[in-house]
Design a protein around this motif. Structure first.
Motif, mmCIF file in Angstrom:
data_model
loop_
_atom_site.group_PDB
_atom_site.id
_atom_site.type_symbol
_atom_site.label_atom_id
_atom_site.label_comp_id
_atom_site.label_asym_id
_atom_site.label_seq_id
_atom_site.Cartn_x
_atom_site.Cartn_y
_atom_site.Cartn_z
ATOM 1 N N LYS A 56 0.910 -1.000 -0.027
ATOM 2 C CA LYS A 56 -0.070 0.085 0.073
ATOM 3 C C LYS A 56 0.905 1.221 -0.219
ATOM 4 O O LYS A 56 1.857 1.087 0.389
ATOM 5 N N GLY B 156 0.094 5.661 0.543
ATOM 6 C CA GLY B 156 -0.927 6.555 0.579
ATOM 7 C C GLY B 156 -0.504 7.873 1.125
ATOM 8 O O GLY B 156 0.743 8.034 1.248
ATOM 9 N N SER C 274 -6.457 9.345 5.569
ATOM 10 C CA SER C 274 -5.287 8.872 4.824
ATOM 11 C C SER C 274 -5.749 8.010 3.331
ATOM 12 O O SER C 274 -5.755 6.835 3.485
ATOM 13 N N PRO C 275 -5.924 8.944 2.348
ATOM 14 C CA PRO C 275 -6.518 8.048 1.126
ATOM 15 C C PRO C 275 -5.141 7.357 0.582
ATOM 16 O O PRO C 275 -3.894 7.714 0.749
ATOM 17 N N THR C 276 -5.573 5.993 0.275
ATOM 18 C CA THR C 276 -4.366 4.965 0.097
ATOM 19 C C THR C 276 -4.626 4.151 -1.016
ATOM 20 O O THR C 276 -6.053 3.787 -1.414
ATOM 21 N N SER D 287 -4.344 0.499 -2.366
ATOM 22 C CA SER D 287 -3.987 -0.795 -1.943
ATOM 23 C C SER D 287 -4.161 -1.830 -3.193
ATOM 24 O O SER D 287 -4.924 -1.946 -3.782
#
Length: 261
Positions: free
Chosen positions: A91, A93, A109-111, A113
């Motif tokens: 990941k 972010g 926290s835009p991530t 994945s």
């Protein structure tokens, strides 16, 4: 098949590279900390309302399933079981952290994945039918961060909150729907984590362990031979992150007052 093999190998390679980076960062922290031990770094870091940063990490993800009631009928007498193994993913972010008070923050926290999710269909004759997919999810976890009292350059914290995730769908995913397990494009999980803030001279560095408990059934409404034996399918993962956050000006309050004069 050849394209799938290349993507699988690339996926494993990226995971190994990410792990190597994490180990190097941990070694760098240990050496840097030994040199500045006894010095209070970023004394006014937590007084700023907003913190920004980024994170990288690795995770293991798997399905948790429940069989359909029809699984025990003669229709599935040749299917022995469906097994969901754990697979490694990674990941990356960004972090937006809002400071509420000395002990509590709100974190978004835009991530991205990158996953490998798999089901193995085991038959009574010894045959194993494998469904391996590598979906990419855009996660938008909204978390509450409860922090302990700071002790020199260390501070423990706990995280908890909801994590909505949207699957990035490619044109290839829309084809051959009868030849793979179909899952929905949206997922929601409960995230719980623990970590430690380590204050460096110019930034804050934090190792973090987080568990995601899937809350929604991700089985698609459109049924095929892969989903027919199943009633419920959720996604669960255990992640290890390294986060970096930039702080406010490193000038002390006293220094600011002198500048104003």
């Amino acid at each position: 098949m050849h394209t799938t093999y290349i993507r699988h190998q690339l996926y494993i390679y990226c995971s190994k590279v990410t792990l190597a980076i994490l180990l190097l960062l941990l070694m760098g922290y240990h050496e840097g900390h030994a040199q500045v031990d006894g010095t209070l770094n970023l004394p006014h870091f937590d007084e700023q309302r907003l913190h920004y940063g980024f994170m990288i990490g690795m995770h293991t993800a798997h399905y948790r399933l429940e069989y359909d009631d029809d699984f025990v009928t003669p229709n599935y007498d040749t299917l022995h079981s469906v097994v969901p193994p754990n697979n490694i993913g990674f990941k990356v972010g960004f972090i937006v952290d809002y400071h509420i008070n000395d002990l509590l923050d709100v974190r978004l926290s835009p991530t991205f994945s990158f996953n490998q999710l798999q089901l193995n269909y085991r038959y009574s004759n010894g045959e194993i039918k494998e469904d391996l997919q590598d979906p990419t999810y855009v996660e938008l976890p909204l978390l509450l961060k409860y922090k302990s009292i700071r002790r020199m350059n260390r501070r423990m914290y706990f995280l908890a909150g909801l994590n909505p995730a949207f699957k990035a769908v490619s044109s290839q995913d829309k084809e051959n729907k009868s030849e793979k397990l179909l899952t929905k494009g949206f997922n929601l999980s409960l995230d719980i984590g623990v970590g430690m803030d380590l204050y460096q001279p110019l930034f804050k560095f934090s190792p973090e362990l987080r568990y995601s408990y899937g809350l929604l059934n991700v089985l698609d409404d459109q049924e095929n031979s892969y989903s027919a034996p199943l009633r419920n399918l959720t996604i669960h993962s255990l992640s290890f992150f390294i986060t970096f956050e930039g702080g406010p000006s490193t000038f002390s309050k006293k220094g600011k007052k002198q500048r104003k004069r």
